[in-house]
Design a protein around this motif. Structure first.
Motif, PDB file in Angstrom:
ATOM      1  N   SER A   1       0.808  -1.222   0.000  1.00  0.00           N
ATOM      2  CA  SER A   1       0.000   0.000   0.000  1.00  0.00           C
ATOM      3  C   SER A   1       0.842   1.272   0.000  1.00  0.00           C
ATOM      4  CB  SER A   1      -0.939   0.003   1.213  1.00  0.00           C
ATOM      5  OG  SER A   1      -0.204  -0.095   2.421  1.00  0.00           O
ATOM      6  N   GLU A   2       2.002   1.246   0.650  1.00  0.00           N
ATOM      7  CA  GLU A   2       2.859   2.436   0.662  1.00  0.00           C
ATOM      8  C   GLU A   2       3.388   2.726  -0.743  1.00  0.00           C
ATOM      9  OE1 GLU A   2       5.899   1.873   3.553  1.00  0.00           O
ATOM     10  OE2 GLU A   2       4.646   2.533   5.230  1.00  0.00           O
TER      11      GLU A   2
ATOM     12  N   SER B   1       8.243   7.552   4.624  1.00  0.00           N
ATOM     13  CA  SER B   1       7.939   6.154   4.314  1.00  0.00           C
ATOM     14  C   SER B   1       7.764   5.889   2.817  1.00  0.00           C
ATOM     15  CB  SER B   1       6.665   5.712   5.051  1.00  0.00           C
ATOM     16  OG  SER B   1       5.557   6.502   4.655  1.00  0.00           O
ATOM     17  N   THR B   2       7.574   6.957   2.029  1.00  0.00           N
ATOM     18  CA  THR B   2       7.335   6.769   0.593  1.00  0.00           C
ATOM     19  C   THR B   2       8.450   7.327  -0.289  1.00  0.00           C
ATOM     20  OG1 THR B   2       6.061   8.844   0.487  1.00  0.00           O
ATOM     21  CG2 THR B   2       4.825   6.800   0.878  1.00  0.00           C
TER      22      THR B   2
ATOM     23  N   GLU C   1      -1.841  10.330   6.858  1.00  0.00           N
ATOM     24  CA  GLU C   1      -1.168   9.676   5.733  1.00  0.00           C
ATOM     25  C   GLU C   1      -1.920   8.458   5.228  1.00  0.00           C
ATOM     26  OE1 GLU C   1       3.243   7.793   4.691  1.00  0.00           O
ATOM     27  OE2 GLU C   1       2.973   9.070   6.449  1.00  0.00           O
ATOM     28  N   HIS C   2      -2.629   7.760   6.132  1.00  0.00           N
ATOM     29  CA  HIS C   2      -3.334   6.540   5.724  1.00  0.00           C
ATOM     30  C   HIS C   2      -4.398   6.818   4.645  1.00  0.00           C
ATOM     31  CE1 HIS C   2      -6.140   8.260   8.670  1.00  0.00           C
ATOM     32  NE2 HIS C   2      -7.080   7.559   8.062  1.00  0.00           N
TER      33      HIS C   2
ATOM     34  N   ILE D   1      -3.827   6.467   0.697  1.00  0.00           N
ATOM     35  CA  ILE D   1      -4.043   5.203  -0.001  1.00  0.00           C
ATOM     36  C   ILE D   1      -5.451   5.171  -0.597  1.00  0.00           C
ATOM     37  CG2 ILE D   1      -4.145   2.700   0.260  1.00  0.00           C
ATOM     38  CD1 ILE D   1      -2.143   3.050   2.617  1.00  0.00           C
TER      39      ILE D   1
END
Length: 449
Positions: A42-43, A123-124, A262-263, A266
C-alpha cells in the motif's frame, strides 16, 4: 450542411478512437497501481499516486501543443492547403521534441527536490524516487507520442490512434506482470513497463508519418514563433484541464496529510484512478469532436458545427450517468482491485468516499466538452475561463471552504460542489458561442497566410 447520417458517421469515427485512446492512457497508471499494490504494498501504491502530478504535467504539456496544432492543422486542411498543414505539423513535432529534452535534463538534475515538492514522506520517499526517476527517462516518448497520436486523427486515420494505444496498453500490462510480479522489480519495474510501452506507441505513429500515406508529412518548415504562439494559445484551455488534475492531486494530497492523515492517501489513490478514467473519457469525447468542429468551422458550415456539438453533449450526458451508476453499484469490486478487504476499516472507508466523490461525475463532462468546443472554434479566452475555473481557481477555493465547514469529509465533496459552480458559467459561455456561430461563423477565423 453535411447530411445527418454522414455527420453521425464522422462523429463515431473520431470520438470512439479518441475515447479509447484516453481510456488506454488512464489504464497505464491504473494498471501500474494495481500491480504495485498487489506486488509491493500500500505504501508503494501511495508513492505512485504522489508521482501522478508530474506525469499529468508531462501529459498536459503534450496536450498544450497537440490540441493547438490539431485545431490549426484541421482548419488549414479544411481550407484545402495541405502543404501549409504539413509545415505546421512538422513545426509542432520538432518543438515538442526540443521541450521534452529540456524537461528530462532539468527533472533528473532535481529529482530529490521534485519528490519532496510532490509530497513524498519518509515512508514513501524511496518508492517515489525509484518510480519517478525511471519515468523521467521516457518523458520525450510520452510527449511526442501523444502529439502524433492526436495529429494522426487530423490526418484522417483515427483508427490508427486506437491501434497504436492498444499495442502500447497490452505491452504495459504484460511487462507490468513480468517486471513487478515475476521478477520482483517493484515500482521501478512498473515505471519501466510504462516507459517501454510509450516507446512502442511513439514508434508506431512515427512510422505512419514516415510512410507519407496521408495528407500530413514531415516537410521543410520555417521556425515561425507566431505559429508556435498561436498553437500554445489555442491549447491552453485543454492544457489547463489536464494540468488541473496535477494541481488538484497535489493540493488534495497536502490537505489529506494535514487534515486526515497519511493513511487516507491510499484511499485517495483509488479515487484518483477512477476519477482519471472518467475525466479522460470526457476529454476523449471533447478531443474527438474538436477536429471535426474545426474542419466545418473552417468551411463556414455552421449547421454541421452545431450538430456535432449536440452529439458530443448528448454522449457526455449518457456517459456521466453510466459512470456514476457503475461506481455506486460496483464500488466494492472497484476498490478490491487495489485494496484487500482483509483490512476492513481501510476498505470500507475507501468504498464510502469513492461513492461520495462520484457525484462529481454527473457534472464534469459538460464543463470539459464546453471548454473543448470553444477551443475547436478558436475561442480560447472562453475555453480558458471554463478550464481555469474548474481546474484550479474554483476547486481550490471550494476545497478550503469545504474543509472549514465539514473538516475531512469536506475534502470528498469539494469536487462536486466546484463542478456545479463552474457549470453555471459554462452554460452561459456555451450559449454565447452558439449565438456567435449562428451570426458570424467564418468572419473571425484566424489562419496564418
Amino acid at each position: 450542411m453535411e447530411n445527418t447520417k454522414d455527420l453521425k458517421s464522422q462523429f463515431k469515427k473520431y470520438v470512439i478512437p479518441s475515447v479509447t485512446a484516453m481510456w488506454v492512457f488512464s489504464l497505464y497508471s491504473m494498471v501500474d497501481g494495481i500491480f504495485v499494490s498487489k506486488g509491493v504494498g500500500s505504501e508503494a501504491l501511495a508513492a505512485v499516486n504522489i508521482s501522478t502530478p508530474y506525469i499529468n504535467t508531462i501529459f498536459a504539456l503534450s496536450i498544450l501543443f497537440s490540441t493547438g496544432a490539431t485545431t490549426i492543422v484541421s482548419m488549414t486542411l479544411g481550407n484545402g492547403d495541405n502543404k501549409k498543414a504539413s509545415e505546421y505539423f512538422t513545426l509542432n513535432t520538432v518543438v515538442v521534441a526540443i521541450i521534452s529534452a529540456i524537461i528530462t535534463i532539468i527533472s533528473l538534475l532535481n529529482l530529490d527536490n521534485l519528490a519532496v515538492f510532490l509530497g513524498a514522506t519518509e515512508s514513501t520517499m524511496v518508492y517515489v524516487k525509484e518510480y519517478l526517476g525511471t519515468i523521467i527517462l521516457f518523458v520525450a516518448f510520452y510527449i511526442v507520442s501523444y502529439s502524433l497520436e492526436v495529429l494522426i486523427k487530423s490526418d484522417g486515420y483515427p483508427h490508427l490512434a486506437t491501434v497504436g494505444v492498444i499495442i502500447s496498453a497490452v505491452t504495459n500490462i504484460v511487462l507490468d506482470y513480468i517486471f513487478v510480479l515475476k521478477l520482483d522489480y517493484g515500482v521501478q519495474g512498473a515505471a519501466f513497463a510504462t516507459g517501454i510501452a510509450r516507446v512502442l506507441s511513439f514508434s508506431f505513429f512515427f512510422i505512419h508519418f514516415l510512410r507519407k500515406k496521408g495528407k500530413l508529412q514531415f516537410v521543410k518548415f520555417k521556425f515561425d514563433f507566431s505559429i508556435i504562439g498561436k498553437i500554445v494559445s489555442i491549447g491552453i484551455p485543454d492544457f489547463t484541464t489536464e494540468i488541473s488534475m496535477a494541481v488538484v492531486v497535489l493540493i488534495f494530497n497536502q490537505s489529506i496529510l494535514r487534515v486526515i492523515g497519511e493513511h487516507a492517501l491510499i484511499s485517495y489513490s483509488v479515487v484518483c484512478y477512477i476519477n482519471t478514467l472518467v475525466l479522460t473519457t470526457m476529454m476523449g469525447i471533447s478531443q474527438g469532436i474538436q477536429p471535426i468542429c474545426s474542419y466545418y468551422y473552417g468551411k463556414k458550415d455552421k449547421e454541421s458545427v452545431l450538430s456535432i456539438l449536440n452529439m458530443g453533449l448528448k454522449t457526455v450526458r449518457m456517459s456521466s450517468i453510466i459512470a456514476f451508476l457503475v461506481v455506486m453499484i460496483f464500488a466494492n469490486q472497484i476498490v478490491s482491485m487495489f485494496i484487500s478487504n482483509v483490512d476492513k476499516e481501510m476498505f470500507n472507508y475507501t468504498v464510502n468516499i469513492l461513492r461520495v466523490f462520484s457525484l462529481a461525475f454527473l457534472v464534469m463532462g459538460y464543463n470539459v466538452v464546453t471548454s473543448g468546443f470553444c477551443v475547436s472554434i478558436d475561442k480560447s479566452v472562453h475555453a480558458g475561463i471554463v478550464s481555469l475555473g474548474r481546474g484550479m481557481i474554483v476547486i481550490t477555493l471550494t476545497l478550503i471552504v469545504m474543509i472549514l465547514l465539514f473538516g475531512g469529509k469536506g475534502i470528498w465533496i469539494a469536487t462536486f460542489v466546484s463542478e456545479l459552480i463552474v457549470l453555471i458559467g459554462a452554460s452561459k459561455i456555451l450559449k454565447i458561442c452558439k449565438k456567435d456561430i449562428k451570426e458570424k461563423v467564418g468572419d473571425d477565423i484566424l489562419l496564418a497566410s
